[in-house]
Design a protein around this motif. Structure first.
Motif, short mmCIF file in Angstrom:
data_model
loop_
_atom_site.label_atom_id
_atom_site.label_comp_id
_atom_site.label_asym_id
_atom_site.label_seq_id
_atom_site.Cartn_x
_atom_site.Cartn_y
_atom_site.Cartn_z
N UNK A 171 16.73 -13.99 -14.84
CA UNK A 171 17.74 -13.14 -14.19
C UNK A 171 18.12 -13.77 -12.85
N UNK A 208 21.57 -1.83 -22.83
CA UNK A 208 21.25 -2.50 -24.09
C UNK A 208 22.51 -2.91 -24.83
N UNK A 209 23.49 -2.04 -24.88
CA UNK A 209 24.75 -2.38 -25.55
C UNK A 209 25.46 -3.51 -24.82
N UNK A 210 25.35 -3.52 -23.51
CA UNK A 210 25.99 -4.58 -22.73
C UNK A 210 25.37 -5.94 -23.07
N UNK A 211 24.06 -5.97 -23.26
CA UNK A 211 23.41 -7.23 -23.63
C UNK A 211 23.90 -7.66 -25.02
N UNK A 237 13.17 -7.54 -20.90
CA UNK A 237 12.72 -8.18 -22.15
C UNK A 237 13.84 -8.72 -23.02
N UNK A 238 15.09 -8.41 -22.69
CA UNK A 238 16.18 -8.88 -23.55
C UNK A 238 17.04 -9.90 -22.78
N UNK A 251 10.02 -5.56 -28.91
CA UNK A 251 10.03 -4.22 -28.29
C UNK A 251 10.57 -3.23 -29.31
N UNK A 283 20.21 -0.75 -29.42
CA UNK A 283 21.35 -0.91 -28.51
C UNK A 283 22.02 -2.28 -28.59
N UNK A 284 21.25 -3.31 -28.93
CA UNK A 284 21.88 -4.64 -29.06
C UNK A 284 22.92 -4.63 -30.17
N UNK A 301 20.15 7.32 -27.58
CA UNK A 301 21.28 6.96 -26.71
C UNK A 301 22.30 6.13 -27.48
N UNK A 302 21.81 5.22 -28.31
CA UNK A 302 22.71 4.33 -29.03
C UNK A 302 23.50 5.08 -30.09
N UNK A 321 26.24 7.09 -28.43
CA UNK A 321 27.36 6.26 -27.97
C UNK A 321 28.18 5.73 -29.14
N UNK A 333 24.46 -2.05 -31.25
CA UNK A 333 25.54 -1.19 -30.77
C UNK A 333 26.52 -1.99 -29.93
N UNK A 334 25.98 -2.87 -29.09
CA UNK A 334 26.85 -3.73 -28.27
C UNK A 334 27.62 -4.72 -29.12
N UNK A 387 21.56 5.17 -19.42
CA UNK A 387 21.43 3.82 -18.85
C UNK A 387 20.83 2.84 -19.85
N UNK A 388 19.84 3.28 -20.61
CA UNK A 388 19.23 2.39 -21.61
C UNK A 388 20.28 1.98 -22.65
N UNK A 389 21.06 2.95 -23.12
CA UNK A 389 22.09 2.65 -24.11
C UNK A 389 23.16 1.73 -23.55
N UNK A 390 23.56 1.98 -22.31
CA UNK A 390 24.62 1.17 -21.69
C UNK A 390 24.15 -0.27 -21.50
N UNK A 402 18.02 -20.90 -17.59
CA UNK A 402 19.38 -20.50 -17.25
C UNK A 402 20.39 -21.39 -17.96
N UNK A 454 14.11 -2.23 -19.89
CA UNK A 454 13.86 -3.15 -21.01
C UNK A 454 15.01 -4.12 -21.30
N UNK A 465 16.58 -14.10 -23.46
CA UNK A 465 17.25 -14.61 -24.67
C UNK A 465 17.46 -16.11 -24.63
#
Lengths: 330, 342
Positions: free
Chosen positions: B162, B84-87, B115-116, A117, A123-124, A157-158, A161, A126-127, B79-82, A321, B111, B120
């Motif tokens: 999920x 995605x960063x959380x993942x 998709x993430x 994607x 963002x990944x 967004x990333x 942040x 960034x996390x 929301x996308x940033x939050x 899972x 996404x 994973x």
């Protein structure tokens, strides 16, 4: 100021770049011969960026990659034999044949995955930088992405942040001039993607992505800033996609002379070789010895991958899972 | 009163929102890797003196930032940033809990889940762990209208990789949330508007309600009413109505939508031979349709009557009260559906 690369760094960097090039040349040949399927996007022409950035990273640092991810995987230390087996869909592949080219990941090496994607790796990373900051690991996270991804909301967004939280992140935009089949200039109103950092009060740098030494210097500065607590940077590397968007791309949309000029005059491996031999940093025989090693490695990777077993169809639902394989069905 | 000021000691009736806050407090106190991120979850770092933090749109997290100042993070409205960063944080060693203000906002950030996070573990050959919890408010009934009232849990329940859970009461909310946070898989934790401010008995201390297990909340012999989230209360009200007519209704609370406790559904069907499934979501591609299909597919020989679905209407959620009530399932509609089977 980044210190100039040592002889050892240069040897590793050349081995990395040559491995990426040889690995992908082998893929193109395998696809042409009908021995390999799936969607493959090659990194040929952009090798100096992954090699130079990852030269500053250790196993506790993380990178997030893209659909064009083989180079980032190799530069971050993912096993080349496992990668080749993955592309062949074998049990011995990095992901057991479940991921394929666009999903090679090795979390133990700090490689958060190629990604199908566009923009999703930003963002990944960034996390991962948030983890490094909150857990005080001393680690840095790097997001590799293309010029196309800089038009996604996830990018903006990333960056907002990361700048706001002063995260130890480096956003490496590999601007190869083309977003799939559309020229970057056709869809991007700014001259340099790096200008977009200003919107987030973020440090910005621009490097010649075909010049290992320039990327090495600029990435060194950005990564040192991040590691030192000075916050994130956006590093734009100007580069070029030699082989098109995907393996098999008919390339009808771009002028042949454009690619020919880049390939003839700006090949990052040839530029590297010319400089290190001219300046006496590495010898011709050093480089050729690495070439021989790498050719043997890639040939061995292909041979082993072809002989490796496929997974059993009975394992279809395994690994959905963490908690229970049986739950995959429901 | 905030959840922080609740007296400890005896089991007590508290609103679901407070039970959720208790679970968060216990999870954060027992594991330093648990962090909480979302819009206003801390409630503003630059508040003027003498003001109180808001603690999210439903004030669920009020008071938490005081106890865990480095781990309750206010984010921009991204929301996308939050997500995605959380993942990214989840796969690198943290155990993030995200507040997605309303499940309707999935449209801005699908996404990272689609998709993430969900892919994973499988896609990377079974080697990744994604210990992520997404708390999100669902459902209609507060005149929040078309973009703040949907029950989109069918979307997340339909994504392999999920887990999706939805409590019907305060005690389950606390136990399910603790289980979700400690689970190494990504879990969507739904907080139905219809139960958030309803009080019920909640045990003290640290306990988990297992994910993937439905619960019979009322025994009966003539018809099974299968609900989830706020529709469990509607089913219980309908069962009381039916009882007055001499009809004995069993009520099953699904609690977990993915994985789905198929055995519990077939067991209740086996006891009664008749089944009504009640879903706050729209009927197409829904949990209600899944349950009905399961009954026909694996429980055909147990059926003494057709399976009935009582769901929301197949239209956007309307604003005005009379239409919103017509849109939603209700005890009266459940009673009507059950009677038709007898």
């Amino acid at each position: 100021m980044t210190r100039p690369p040592t002889t050892e760094v240069l040897q590793v960097a050349y081995r990395t770049m040559r491995t990426i090039r040889s690995f992908e040349e082998a893929l193109v040949a395998l696809v042409t011969q009908g021995r390999l399927g799936g969607f493959l996007h090659t990194y040929v022409g952009q090798e100096a960026i992954a090699a130079a950035v990852c030269a500053h990273l250790g196993e506790h640092d993380h990178v997030a990659s893209t659909h064009r991810g083989h180079g980032h995987c190799i530069a971050k230390g993912v096993d080349v034999r496992g990668m080749m087996a993955e592309l062949f869909g074998r049990r011995t592949g990095t992901c057991g044949g479940r991921g394929g080219s666009m999903h090679i990941a090795d979390l133990g090496k700090g490689m958060l995955g190629a990604n199908g994607i566009v923009g999703a790796g930003i963002p990944l990373a960034t996390g991962a930088a948030l983890t490094a900051k909150l857990k005080r690991t001393g680690g840095v996270a790097v997001a590799f992405f293309g010029d196309g991804a800089s038009n996604q909301g996830a990018f903006h967004e990333s960056l907002n942040m990361a700048a706001n939280w002063s995260l130890p992140a480096v956003y490496v935009c590999e601007n190869n001039g083309w977003g799939e089949f559309t020229p970057t200039a056709f869809v991007v109103p700014v001259k340099d993607i790096a200008e977009r950092a200003r919107a987030y009060a973020m440090h910005a740098l621009i490097a010649d992505g075909m010049d290992f030494f320039d990327v090495y210097a600029q990435a060194g500065e950005a990564i040192a800033r991040a590691r030192g607590g000075a916050g994130p940077s956006l590093l734009e590397c100007k580069t070029y996609r030699f082989l098109g968007h995907y393996v098999g791309d008919p390339l009808v949309y771009r002028a042949k002379h454009e690619a020919d000029d880049w390939i003839r005059h700006r090949d990052p491996l040839r530029l590297f070789e010319a400089r290190v031999t001219r300046e006496g940093l590495l010898t011709e025989s050093n480089l050729r010895a690495i070439d021989v090693d790498v050719a043997a490695l890639v040939a061995d990777a292909v041979a082993r991958a072809q002989d490796a077993p496929f997974p059993d169809a009975g394992e279809l639902l395994h690994g959905v899972f963490a908690t229970s394989d049986a739950e995959g069905a429901r | 009163m905030s959840a922080a000021s609740l007296p400890a000691g005896e089991p007590r009736a508290i609103p679901t929102a407070f039970a959720i806050a208790e679970a968060l407090r216990i999870a954060m106190a027992s594991d330093p890797d648990v962090i909480l991120m979302g819009e206003d979850v801390a409630g503003g770092g630059l508040r003027p003196e003498g003001t109180e933090e808001i603690g999210g749109i439903m004030s669920v997290t009020r008071g938490l930032v005081g106890q865990f100042p480095d781990r309750v993070l206010d984010t921009p409205i991204s929301e996308m940033g939050i997500l995605g960063a959380a993942v990214g944080a989840a796969v690198t060693g943290l155990r993030p809990v995200i507040e997605l203000m309303f499940i309707d906002f999935l449209g801005t950030c699908l996404d990272p889940l689609l998709n993430q996070a969900s892919k994973f573990r499988y896609m990377f050959g079974g080697k990744a762990r994604v210990p992520l919890t997404v708390r999100t408010v669902t459902g209609a009934g507060l005149q929040a209208a078309a973009q703040h009232s949907q029950s989109l849990y069918w979307m997340t329940a339909g994504i392999p990789g999920l887990k999706t859970v939805i409590p019907s009461n305060a005690a389950d909310a606390k136990g399910l949330l603790l289980a979700a946070i400690r689970c190494d898989d990504p879990v969507v934790f739904c907080e139905p508007k219809g139960i958030l401010f309803v009080a019920s008995d909640v045990p003290e201390g640290d306990y988990e309600v297992p994910i993937g297990r439905a619960k019979v909340v009322r025994r009966g012999s003539d018809v099974s009413l299968v609900g989830m989230g706020a529709t469990v209360g509607m089913a219980l009200a309908a069962a009381a109505d039916l009882e007055r007519d001499g009809v004995s209704a069993e009520v099953l609370d699904l609690r977990s939508l993915a994985p789905l406790d198929e055995d519990a559904i077939l067991e209740t069907l086996g006891r009664t031979g008749r089944l009504v499934v009640v879903d706050e979501a729209t009927p197409r591609c829904s949990i209600a349709s899944d349950v009905a299909a399961l009954c026909v597919d694996r429980g055909f020989d147990l059926l003494n009557a057709p399976v009935r679905r009582v769901t929301a209407a197949m239209c956007p959620v309307p604003f005005t009260r009379v239409l919103e009530e017509a849109y939603m399932p209700s005890p009266a509609r459940i009673v009507e559906a059950a009677r038709a089977l007898l």
